[in-house]
Design an enzyme around this catalytic site. Sequence first.
Site, PDB file in Angstrom:
ATOM      1  N   CYS A   1      -3.212  -2.794   6.012  1.00  0.00           N
ATOM      2  CA  CYS A   1      -3.404  -1.684   6.595  1.00  0.00           C
ATOM      3  C   CYS A   1      -4.803  -1.396   7.508  1.00  0.00           C
ATOM      4  CB  CYS A   1      -3.351  -0.293   5.868  1.00  0.00           C
ATOM      5  SG  CYS A   1      -4.394  -0.120   4.235  1.00  0.00           S
TER       6      CYS A   1
ATOM      7  N   GLN B   1      -4.865  -0.379  -4.661  1.00  0.00           N
ATOM      8  CA  GLN B   1      -5.216  -1.462  -5.426  1.00  0.00           C
ATOM      9  C   GLN B   1      -6.409  -1.001  -6.883  1.00  0.00           C
ATOM     10  OE1 GLN B   1      -7.204  -4.937  -3.390  1.00  0.00           O
ATOM     11  NE2 GLN B   1      -8.905  -5.374  -4.567  1.00  0.00           N
TER      12      GLN B   1
ATOM     13  N   HIS C   1      -6.160  -5.999   3.129  1.00  0.00           N
ATOM     14  CA  HIS C   1      -5.039  -5.253   2.962  1.00  0.00           C
ATOM     15  C   HIS C   1      -4.851  -5.253   4.183  1.00  0.00           C
ATOM     16  CE1 HIS C   1      -5.385  -2.871  -1.045  1.00  0.00           C
ATOM     17  NE2 HIS C   1      -6.387  -3.518  -1.131  1.00  0.00           N
TER      18      HIS C   1
ATOM     19  N   CYS D   1       0.391  -1.145  -0.288  1.00  0.00           N
ATOM     20  CA  CYS D   1      -0.028  -0.165  -0.027  1.00  0.00           C
ATOM     21  C   CYS D   1       0.999   1.476  -0.015  1.00  0.00           C
ATOM     22  CB  CYS D   1      -0.767  -0.102   1.332  1.00  0.00           C
ATOM     23  SG  CYS D   1      -1.565   1.390   1.862  1.00  0.00           S
ATOM     24  N   GLU D   2       0.767   2.387  -1.086  1.00  0.00           N
ATOM     25  CA  GLU D   2       1.137   3.221  -1.382  1.00  0.00           C
ATOM     26  C   GLU D   2       1.616   4.265   0.567  1.00  0.00           C
ATOM     27  OE1 GLU D   2      -0.884   6.406  -4.554  1.00  0.00           O
ATOM     28  OE2 GLU D   2       0.654   4.831  -5.374  1.00  0.00           O
ATOM     29  N   HIS D   3       0.378   4.096   1.030  1.00  0.00           N
ATOM     30  CA  HIS D   3       0.187   5.117   1.756  1.00  0.00           C
ATOM     31  C   HIS D   3       0.512   4.701   3.416  1.00  0.00           C
ATOM     32  CE1 HIS D   3      -3.618   5.943  -0.590  1.00  0.00           C
ATOM     33  NE2 HIS D   3      -2.931   6.365  -0.410  1.00  0.00           N
ATOM     34  N   HIS D   4       0.775   3.376   3.115  1.00  0.00           N
ATOM     35  CA  HIS D   4       1.555   3.165   4.254  1.00  0.00           C
ATOM     36  C   HIS D   4       2.005   2.060   4.422  1.00  0.00           C
ATOM     37  CE1 HIS D   4      -2.746   3.728   5.385  1.00  0.00           C
ATOM     38  NE2 HIS D   4      -2.373   4.581   6.198  1.00  0.00           N
TER      39      HIS D   4
END
Length: 186
Positions: A146, A116, A144, A75-78
């Site tokens: 996250c 995703q 996920h 995940c590019e956020h976490h």
Amino acid sequence: MNHLLSNHYREILIGVGEDPEREGLLDTPKRAAKAMQYLCHGYQSSLEEVVNGALFASDNDEMVMVKDVELYSLCEHHLLPFIGKAHVAYIPTGKVLGLSKIARIVDMYARRLQIQENLTRQIADAIQQVTSAAGVAVVIEAQHMCMMMRGVEKQNSLMSTSVMLGAFRESSNTRQEFLQLIGRSK
């Protein structure tokens, strides 16, 4: 091995309150850097390299599908993993793609920092670009970390995304056939 990346992991250890000189952590920055490089090796690949000319003439104009292609991404956020399966189908127009190339295309995009929704689109667009298919369908189902390990902590959640191009978007019968074949249609 990327020393800059390794140094950053050392700083992360310090930032979370650990001692990077502790015996169990002495090589952790190097191992973490090597692992991150592996998990993101999709950046070092191109669509042309992955396909490597594996397009073959064919009279088939019926759906070609690869189901349950395992995928592992971050995940590019976490920077936490998401793990799932991709179902990919296309309708050939004179050329078919080598079977393993579909899985390799999934891997190439999954092994990048992702969300995703974008991953699903990238795979569909790549299959379309390579094959000039009459239609492409991609469904991804993933869990996920996250969402499972932090935040709302919902362990049994499953995210589904789909992209339908060409005949799969235009024809509800074609789309329905694909969804039935992957067992996702009621």
